[in-house]
Design an enzyme around this catalytic site. Sequence first.
Site, PDB file in Angstrom:
ATOM      1  N   GLU A 180      -9.252  -8.708 -10.925  1.00  0.00           N
ATOM      2  CA  GLU A 180      -8.753  -7.770  -9.947  1.00  0.00           C
ATOM      3  C   GLU A 180      -7.012  -8.257 -10.128  1.00  0.00           C
ATOM      4  OE1 GLU A 180      -6.097  -6.623  -6.760  1.00  0.00           O
ATOM      5  OE2 GLU A 180      -6.643  -8.726  -6.897  1.00  0.00           O
ATOM      6  N   GLU A 181      -6.717  -9.245 -10.401  1.00  0.00           N
ATOM      7  CA  GLU A 181      -5.392  -9.794 -10.308  1.00  0.00           C
ATOM      8  C   GLU A 181      -4.806  -9.794 -11.625  1.00  0.00           C
ATOM      9  OE1 GLU A 181      -4.130 -11.402  -8.032  1.00  0.00           O
ATOM     10  OE2 GLU A 181      -5.585 -12.383  -6.629  1.00  0.00           O
ATOM     11  N   HIS A 185      -1.886 -16.554  -2.728  1.00  0.00           N
ATOM     12  CA  HIS A 185      -1.125 -16.720  -4.124  1.00  0.00           C
ATOM     13  C   HIS A 185      -0.344 -18.374  -3.930  1.00  0.00           C
ATOM     14  CE1 HIS A 185      -1.604 -12.780  -6.236  1.00  0.00           C
ATOM     15  NE2 HIS A 185      -2.643 -13.003  -5.421  1.00  0.00           N
ATOM     16  N   ASP A 241     -12.308 -12.962  -9.331  1.00  0.00           N
ATOM     17  CA  ASP A 241     -11.320 -13.849 -10.113  1.00  0.00           C
ATOM     18  C   ASP A 241     -10.442 -14.525  -9.272  1.00  0.00           C
ATOM     19  OD1 ASP A 241     -10.201 -11.366  -9.162  1.00  0.00           O
ATOM     20  OD2 ASP A 241      -8.728 -11.465 -11.062  1.00  0.00           O
TER      21      ASP A 241
HETATM   22 NI    NI Z   1      -6.573 -10.623  -3.710  1.00  0.00          NI
END
Ligand code: NI
Length: 391
Positions: free
Chosen positions: A139-140, A364, A81
């Site tokens: 996952e996020e 990020h 993702d």
């Molecule tokens: Ni990651």
Amino acid sequence: MLKERLEPKVISMKSEVIHWRRYLHENPELSFQEEKTSQFVCDQLLSFGNLEVTRPTKYSVMARLIGTKPGKTLAIRADMDALPIQEENEFEFVSKTPGVMHACGHDGHTAMLLGAAKILSSMKDQLQGEVRFLFQHAEEYFPGGAKEMVEAGVMEGVDMVIAAHLMSDLEVGKVGITYGPMMAAPDGFFLTIKGRGGHGSAPHQTIDSIAVGAQVVTNLQHIVSRNTNPLDPLVLSIGKFVAGEAANVIADSVEMNGTVRSFDVKFRETIPALMERVIKGITEAHGATYDFKYLTGYLPVINHDEVTKLVEETVREVYGEETISYEKPKMGAEDFSAFMQDTPGCYFFIGAGNEEKGIVYPHHHPRFTIDEDALEMGVRIFVHAVFKILT
Ligand code: NI
């Protein structure tokens, strides 16, 4: 011997893995929305042959490679993702979707595992046991896709599980290994302090929620520094504090939102009560009230010694001692822990930063990227780990 057989395959896979990574980078999808990504992965896996490809959940993919001789089962997981970030990179394969970006390297994870699957699927007759490739959605974003996949049965019969994360703050050419606790358990909380609003010139007629809230913020840190064992790592961060409208108006209420990170499961259970004791004491002392909600997140990632040693030895055999960087645990979190709940596993880092190439931005970040040389390392380590573990 094995190295000589594998090496040409790994080298010839390099450009295809980069190609896949760039395609995925251009076409990012958010957590729980990985429709095209999972279809792409599924199509590639089906084209390799020798794999049993299924969809355990709507947007996840599992491929089983069953060797000709019986043996153990090793699962390898990649997450797929992207994040709600507007990309600021300028290379030719930037995200084509406004506001969505692969800013954590999951495009690389997916590409590396596809590369390993392609190589290994061509070596079925040389394999003992089974390799299970797990392509995970979401996952996020809590509650994460790992738990759903485990509930769908992907870990049944698995003896060991491994996964790697590309890391921009680890230099390319290095592999980060950690024994024991590695990634923290991330909990969250919402707190509203209710006072009584009024005129800024007459505080005595009000209950100043900001003044009370500020004391709560300060005193919550005393839990970290005064109430808990310094050898039990704990982070308590308030990332959101919203109150007030005007300079001369005392705010009626304050809303806070924060994150709590820890490792030890028993210690973790004690934190909500410690927090509430502080919140209750301070608000009551000033005549305010509160509403406190504590949310329990992913389990911590605690690497198992046996599997970690196998990964460490694989890296040492393939690259030599100087490649290994023994990393301290991180207070970040990973839902990979769900796969390790009943199965020994190891999560490790593959260096993907490169100062000379300007690959220095943290995960990020809108300019995050990876050194693509790391992808070949990931493929190489995975295929060698398979032959090391499944013998
Ligand atoms: Ni990651």
